[in-house]
Design an enzyme around this catalytic site. Sequence first.
Site, PDB file in Angstrom:
ATOM      1  N   HIS A  18       0.845  -1.208   0.000  1.00  0.00           N
ATOM      2  CA  HIS A  18       0.000   0.000   0.000  1.00  0.00           C
ATOM      3  C   HIS A  18       0.875   1.251   0.000  1.00  0.00           C
ATOM      4  O   HIS A  18       0.608   2.220  -0.713  1.00  0.00           O
ATOM      5  CB  HIS A  18      -0.870   0.051   1.265  1.00  0.00           C
ATOM      6  CG  HIS A  18      -1.934  -0.992   1.367  1.00  0.00           C
ATOM      7  ND1 HIS A  18      -2.104  -1.784   2.472  1.00  0.00           N
ATOM      8  CD2 HIS A  18      -2.907  -1.364   0.498  1.00  0.00           C
ATOM      9  CE1 HIS A  18      -3.138  -2.592   2.301  1.00  0.00           C
ATOM     10  NE2 HIS A  18      -3.640  -2.363   1.103  1.00  0.00           N
ATOM     11  N   LYS A  42     -15.882  -7.103   4.971  1.00  0.00           N
ATOM     12  CA  LYS A  42     -14.748  -7.476   5.834  1.00  0.00           C
ATOM     13  C   LYS A  42     -15.032  -7.191   7.301  1.00  0.00           C
ATOM     14  O   LYS A  42     -15.757  -6.248   7.628  1.00  0.00           O
ATOM     15  CB  LYS A  42     -13.499  -6.703   5.406  1.00  0.00           C
ATOM     16  CG  LYS A  42     -12.967  -7.175   4.066  1.00  0.00           C
ATOM     17  CD  LYS A  42     -11.691  -6.448   3.691  1.00  0.00           C
ATOM     18  CE  LYS A  42     -11.137  -6.978   2.377  1.00  0.00           C
ATOM     19  NZ  LYS A  42      -9.990  -6.196   1.908  1.00  0.00           N
ATOM     20  N   ARG A  91      -2.396  -5.921  -8.291  1.00  0.00           N
ATOM     21  CA  ARG A  91      -1.321  -6.885  -8.023  1.00  0.00           C
ATOM     22  C   ARG A  91      -1.241  -7.968  -9.086  1.00  0.00           C
ATOM     23  O   ARG A  91      -0.194  -8.352  -9.518  1.00  0.00           O
ATOM     24  CB  ARG A  91      -1.535  -7.537  -6.653  1.00  0.00           C
ATOM     25  CG  ARG A  91      -1.274  -6.580  -5.509  1.00  0.00           C
ATOM     26  CD  ARG A  91      -1.783  -7.142  -4.225  1.00  0.00           C
ATOM     27  NE  ARG A  91      -3.207  -7.422  -4.353  1.00  0.00           N
ATOM     28  CZ  ARG A  91      -3.924  -8.092  -3.475  1.00  0.00           C
ATOM     29  NH1 ARG A  91      -3.349  -8.577  -2.401  1.00  0.00           N
ATOM     30  NH2 ARG A  91      -5.208  -8.287  -3.655  1.00  0.00           N
ATOM     31  N   SER A 129      -3.201  -7.759   3.310  1.00  0.00           N
ATOM     32  CA  SER A 129      -3.327  -7.485   4.739  1.00  0.00           C
ATOM     33  C   SER A 129      -3.696  -8.753   5.504  1.00  0.00           C
ATOM     34  O   SER A 129      -3.216  -8.986   6.615  1.00  0.00           O
ATOM     35  CB  SER A 129      -4.393  -6.416   4.978  1.00  0.00           C
ATOM     36  OG  SER A 129      -4.023  -5.230   4.324  1.00  0.00           O
TER      37      SER A 129
HETATM   38  N1  COA Z   1      -0.017  -4.148  -1.913  1.00  0.00           N
HETATM   39  C1  COA Z   1      -0.378  -5.027  -0.983  1.00  0.00           C
HETATM   40  N2  COA Z   1      -1.644  -5.401  -0.768  1.00  0.00           N
HETATM   41  C2  COA Z   1      -2.573  -4.855  -1.540  1.00  0.00           C
HETATM   42  C3  COA Z   1      -2.277  -3.926  -2.531  1.00  0.00           C
HETATM   43  C4  COA Z   1      -0.921  -3.568  -2.712  1.00  0.00           C
HETATM   44  N3  COA Z   1      -0.533  -2.680  -3.636  1.00  0.00           N
HETATM   45  N4  COA Z   1      -3.408  -3.557  -3.127  1.00  0.00           N
HETATM   46  C5  COA Z   1      -4.392  -4.236  -2.529  1.00  0.00           C
HETATM   47  N5  COA Z   1      -3.878  -5.035  -1.577  1.00  0.00           N
HETATM   48  C6  COA Z   1      -4.610  -5.989  -0.749  1.00  0.00           C
HETATM   49  C7  COA Z   1      -5.014  -5.445   0.579  1.00  0.00           C
HETATM   50  O1  COA Z   1      -4.033  -5.716   1.553  1.00  0.00           O
HETATM   51  C8  COA Z   1      -6.301  -6.194   0.826  1.00  0.00           C
HETATM   52  O2  COA Z   1      -6.026  -7.447   1.371  1.00  0.00           O
HETATM   53  P1  COA Z   1      -7.100  -8.247   2.256  1.00  0.00           P
HETATM   54  O3  COA Z   1      -8.251  -8.569   1.342  1.00  0.00           O
HETATM   55  O4  COA Z   1      -6.345  -9.413   2.700  1.00  0.00           O
HETATM   56  O5  COA Z   1      -7.532  -7.314   3.368  1.00  0.00           O
HETATM   57  C9  COA Z   1      -6.873  -6.363  -0.571  1.00  0.00           C
HETATM   58  O6  COA Z   1      -5.786  -6.305  -1.432  1.00  0.00           O
HETATM   59  C10 COA Z   1      -7.765  -5.255  -1.017  1.00  0.00           C
HETATM   60  O7  COA Z   1      -7.975  -4.398   0.028  1.00  0.00           O
HETATM   61  P2  COA Z   1      -7.833  -2.841   0.060  1.00  0.00           P
HETATM   62  O8  COA Z   1      -6.897  -2.292  -0.944  1.00  0.00           O
HETATM   63  O9  COA Z   1      -7.613  -2.460   1.468  1.00  0.00           O
HETATM   64  O10 COA Z   1      -9.209  -2.441  -0.442  1.00  0.00           O
HETATM   65  P3  COA Z   1     -10.578  -3.043  -0.123  1.00  0.00           P
HETATM   66  O11 COA Z   1     -10.929  -3.917  -1.273  1.00  0.00           O
HETATM   67  O12 COA Z   1     -10.728  -3.623   1.217  1.00  0.00           O
HETATM   68  O13 COA Z   1     -11.313  -1.663  -0.147  1.00  0.00           O
HETATM   69  C11 COA Z   1     -12.947  -0.070  -0.556  1.00  0.00           C
HETATM   70  C12 COA Z   1     -12.452  -1.478  -0.836  1.00  0.00           C
HETATM   71  C13 COA Z   1     -12.831   0.273   0.913  1.00  0.00           C
HETATM   72  C14 COA Z   1     -12.152   0.899  -1.391  1.00  0.00           C
HETATM   73  C15 COA Z   1     -14.400  -0.108  -1.006  1.00  0.00           C
HETATM   74  O14 COA Z   1     -15.069  -1.109  -0.259  1.00  0.00           O
HETATM   75  C16 COA Z   1     -15.087   1.240  -0.805  1.00  0.00           C
HETATM   76  O15 COA Z   1     -14.922   2.118  -1.617  1.00  0.00           O
HETATM   77  N6  COA Z   1     -15.847   1.366   0.295  1.00  0.00           N
HETATM   78  C17 COA Z   1     -16.599   2.598   0.588  1.00  0.00           C
HETATM   79  C18 COA Z   1     -18.087   2.385   0.312  1.00  0.00           C
HETATM   80  C19 COA Z   1     -18.359   2.408  -1.179  1.00  0.00           C
HETATM   81  O16 COA Z   1     -18.240   3.419  -1.845  1.00  0.00           O
HETATM   82  N7  COA Z   1     -18.755   1.241  -1.693  1.00  0.00           N
HETATM   83  C20 COA Z   1     -18.998   1.062  -3.100  1.00  0.00           C
HETATM   84  C21 COA Z   1     -17.724   0.696  -3.809  1.00  0.00           C
HETATM   85  S1  COA Z   1     -17.967   0.533  -5.552  1.00  0.00           S
END
Ligand code: COA
Length: 160
Positions: A18, A42, A91, A129
């Site tokens: 990240h 989550k 990724r 994560s």
């Molecule tokens: N390096 C390491 N890990 C990475 C990464 C990188 N460059 N990019 C993504 N990841 C991993 C994260 O660690 C995470 O791992 P996990 O699933 O084991 O926790 C996973 O990939 C993706 O998680 P993250 O990047 O934290 O995003 P998310 O998918 O949890 O987040 C939101 C999604 C929060 C952006 C989305 O739910 C959101 O926008 N929520 C707000 C409400 C909303 O608008 N909803 C409608 C969305 S269309």
Amino acid sequence: MKKTVICPGSFDPVTRGHLDIINRAARMFDCVIVGVLVNSAKNPSFSIEERIDFLREATKELDNVKVVSFDGLLAEYCRQNNVDAVVRGLRAVSDFEYEFQMALTNKKLNPQLETIFLSADADAMYLSSSMVREVASMGGDISNFVPECIHDKIVRGLRK
Ligand code: COA
């Protein structure tokens, strides 16, 4: 005109992967907002406050980065705060479908909002994560996976 982007995520906890994306966004754009958001699918291990603290510590040297949290839709926050684009790390091919779905949904909700994908650093391709949480909770070494300055806090949080 100044360009503002947002790096949204659940960051539970923030990883070196990240941080790589945030660093690169900070070099490319005038202002980077890191949004610690709720992913309703989550069940986080760290509170929002803890995740914000980790991110503030890890980004404290980056003057154009600020860390925020908010409830509700990302697309709506971006509209209200004049955010030009969402920046996400990709990724692997497996990320693509989910990311594409989010990008298209956000665009439908806010047609002004673009999504920019940065390819993840080769060293972070396998990182997530949940993998960090699992390794640390079983006593494994996560020093290669999380920023050094918050390593001990993350380990303590996951072993309690
Ligand atoms: N390096 C390491 N890990 C990475 C990464 C990188 N460059 N990019 C993504 N990841 C991993 C994260 O660690 C995470 O791992 P996990 O699933 O084991 O926790 C996973 O990939 C993706 O998680 P993250 O990047 O934290 O995003 P998310 O998918 O949890 O987040 C939101 C999604 C929060 C952006 C989305 O739910 C959101 O926008 N929520 C707000 C409400 C909303 O608008 N909803 C409608 C969305 S269309």
